[in-house]
Design a protein around this motif. Structure first.
Motif, short mmCIF file in Angstrom:
data_model
loop_
_atom_site.label_atom_id
_atom_site.label_comp_id
_atom_site.label_asym_id
_atom_site.label_seq_id
_atom_site.Cartn_x
_atom_site.Cartn_y
_atom_site.Cartn_z
N GLY A 112 0.82 -1.21 0.00
CA GLY A 112 0.00 0.00 0.00
C GLY A 112 0.85 1.25 0.00
O GLY A 112 0.56 2.23 -0.69
N GLY A 113 1.93 1.24 0.79
CA GLY A 113 2.82 2.39 0.85
C GLY A 113 3.55 2.59 -0.47
O GLY A 113 3.72 3.72 -0.94
N TRP A 114 3.97 1.49 -1.09
CA TRP A 114 4.66 1.58 -2.38
C TRP A 114 3.73 2.14 -3.44
O TRP A 114 4.11 3.01 -4.22
CB TRP A 114 5.14 0.20 -2.79
CG TRP A 114 5.78 0.17 -4.15
CD1 TRP A 114 7.07 0.45 -4.47
CD2 TRP A 114 5.12 -0.15 -5.39
NE1 TRP A 114 7.26 0.33 -5.83
CE2 TRP A 114 6.09 -0.03 -6.41
CE3 TRP A 114 3.82 -0.51 -5.71
CZ2 TRP A 114 5.78 -0.27 -7.74
CZ3 TRP A 114 3.50 -0.74 -7.04
CH2 TRP A 114 4.48 -0.63 -8.05
N LEU A 115 2.48 1.67 -3.44
CA LEU A 115 1.52 2.13 -4.44
C LEU A 115 1.22 3.61 -4.25
O LEU A 115 1.16 4.38 -5.22
CB LEU A 115 0.23 1.32 -4.31
CG LEU A 115 -0.78 1.48 -5.45
CD1 LEU A 115 -0.18 1.01 -6.76
CD2 LEU A 115 -2.05 0.70 -5.13
N ALA A 116 1.06 4.04 -3.00
CA ALA A 116 0.81 5.46 -2.72
C ALA A 116 1.99 6.30 -3.18
O ALA A 116 1.82 7.41 -3.70
CB ALA A 116 0.55 5.67 -1.24
N ALA A 117 3.22 5.78 -2.98
CA ALA A 117 4.41 6.54 -3.36
C ALA A 117 4.52 6.71 -4.87
O ALA A 117 5.13 7.67 -5.35
CB ALA A 117 5.66 5.84 -2.81
N VAL A 118 3.92 5.79 -5.65
CA VAL A 118 3.94 5.90 -7.11
C VAL A 118 3.09 7.09 -7.55
O VAL A 118 3.50 7.89 -8.40
CB VAL A 118 3.42 4.59 -7.76
CG1 VAL A 118 3.21 4.80 -9.26
CG2 VAL A 118 4.40 3.46 -7.51
N PHE A 119 1.91 7.22 -6.97
CA PHE A 119 0.99 8.28 -7.39
C PHE A 119 1.19 9.58 -6.61
O PHE A 119 0.90 10.66 -7.13
CB PHE A 119 -0.46 7.79 -7.22
CG PHE A 119 -0.82 6.67 -8.16
CD1 PHE A 119 -1.11 6.93 -9.49
CD2 PHE A 119 -0.83 5.36 -7.73
CE1 PHE A 119 -1.44 5.91 -10.37
CE2 PHE A 119 -1.16 4.33 -8.59
CZ PHE A 119 -1.46 4.61 -9.92
N PHE A 120 1.66 9.48 -5.38
CA PHE A 120 1.91 10.65 -4.55
C PHE A 120 3.33 10.54 -3.98
O PHE A 120 3.52 10.17 -2.83
CB PHE A 120 0.89 10.74 -3.41
CG PHE A 120 -0.54 10.71 -3.88
CD1 PHE A 120 -1.14 11.84 -4.40
CD2 PHE A 120 -1.27 9.53 -3.82
CE1 PHE A 120 -2.46 11.81 -4.84
CE2 PHE A 120 -2.59 9.48 -4.26
CZ PHE A 120 -3.18 10.63 -4.78
N PRO A 121 4.32 10.83 -4.80
CA PRO A 121 5.71 10.61 -4.37
C PRO A 121 6.09 11.41 -3.13
O PRO A 121 5.65 12.56 -2.96
CB PRO A 121 6.54 11.05 -5.59
CG PRO A 121 5.63 11.95 -6.36
CD PRO A 121 4.25 11.41 -6.14
N GLU A 122 6.87 10.79 -2.28
CA GLU A 122 7.35 11.48 -1.08
C GLU A 122 8.51 12.40 -1.46
O GLU A 122 9.20 12.19 -2.44
CB GLU A 122 7.79 10.45 -0.03
CG GLU A 122 6.64 9.61 0.46
CD GLU A 122 6.97 8.76 1.67
OE1 GLU A 122 8.13 8.81 2.13
OE2 GLU A 122 6.08 8.06 2.15
N ARG A 123 8.70 13.43 -0.64
CA ARG A 123 9.71 14.43 -0.93
C ARG A 123 10.65 14.60 0.26
O ARG A 123 10.29 14.30 1.40
CB ARG A 123 9.06 15.76 -1.30
CG ARG A 123 8.25 15.66 -2.58
CD ARG A 123 7.64 16.97 -3.00
NE ARG A 123 6.91 16.82 -4.28
CZ ARG A 123 7.47 16.91 -5.48
NH1 ARG A 123 8.78 17.18 -5.57
NH2 ARG A 123 6.76 16.76 -6.57
#
Length: 231
Positions: free
Chosen positions: A6-17
């Protein structure tokens, strides 16, 4: 740390900075490589009371109501914009980045101190409503998650006060007298508590919060923050 799906998928669409400069970084990395190298870390040996490097400490062994304080960073350089983002946006991954650094310095300096709960120095309700969140509360929750310790909102701020940064050091303690109280039913009696804030200047806020926790029966109060100013 391996990312859950879930975290990986979220990071694809909403990348962390990066929690300092805003550059896109891999999931849970916190800081980009350039900023990580330039972060103004507080390096051991540190003062066992105020948490600053012994070479820069000027607390002269002054005792506070909290047992000790620890901080991973000086409030300067690449850390300043990150703390500003933390205060202004409450960004989840920025909180996680600083919480991870705080947890690391807690383990280094406090060892295996068994905390009963984590709490935070609170904002006044009006300030929290205007901002939309309480950054110290969110940071405290993130630190509690990193340490695997329960979190509880034990304190409330009764009155609005002038921002501490706008006052000379000699006026900061007086600005906070009688400002904090312990929430009814808070599990502080006999507890060993970790008290979290974002930035430490003179330590007056943490001291007043720790005083109230002890008045209501806390056994010990240890403090931690994301960053501290140089004396």
């Amino acid at each position: 740390r391996k990312a859950p799906f879930g975290g990986w998928l979220a990071a694809v669409f909403f990348p962390e900075r990066c929690a300092a400069c805003g550059e896109v970084v891999p999931y849970r990395q916190g800081f980009c490589g350039r900023c990580r190298e330039s972060l103004p870390r507080i390096v051991p040996p540190v003062c066992p009371l105020c948490g600053r490097e012994k070479a820069a400490c000027d607390c002269r062994g002054r005792r506070r109501h909290y047992e000790r304080c620890v901080m991973p960073f000086w409030y300067e350089g690449a850390v300043k914009p990150g703390i500003r983002q933390l205060k202004e946006t409450g960004c989840r991954y920025t909180m996680a980045a600083y919480a991870g650094e705080i947890a690391a310095v807690i383990r280094r300096e406090y060892g295996e101190e068994p905390f009963d709960l984590v709490t935070a120095a609170p904002l006044h309700p009006r300030t929290r409503q205007e901002r939309g969140f309480d950054q110290a509360q969110r940071l405290g929750r993130a630190v509690a998650e990193e340490l695997g310790v329960p979190y509880a909102d034990t304190l409330c701020k009764l009155y609005e006060t002038k921002p501490q940064k706008e006052l000379p050091a000699r006026e900061r303690s007086g600005n906070l007298l009688g400002v904090f109280d312990v929430r009814e039913g808070s599990p502080v009696q006999g507890a060993r508590i970790l008290l979290v804030d974002d930035v430490v200047t003179t330590g007056a806020t943490l001291d007043e919060c720790a005083k109230m926790l002890k008045l209501f029966g806390a056994r010990e109060v240890y403090a931690a923050a994301a960053a501290g100013t140089r004396p």
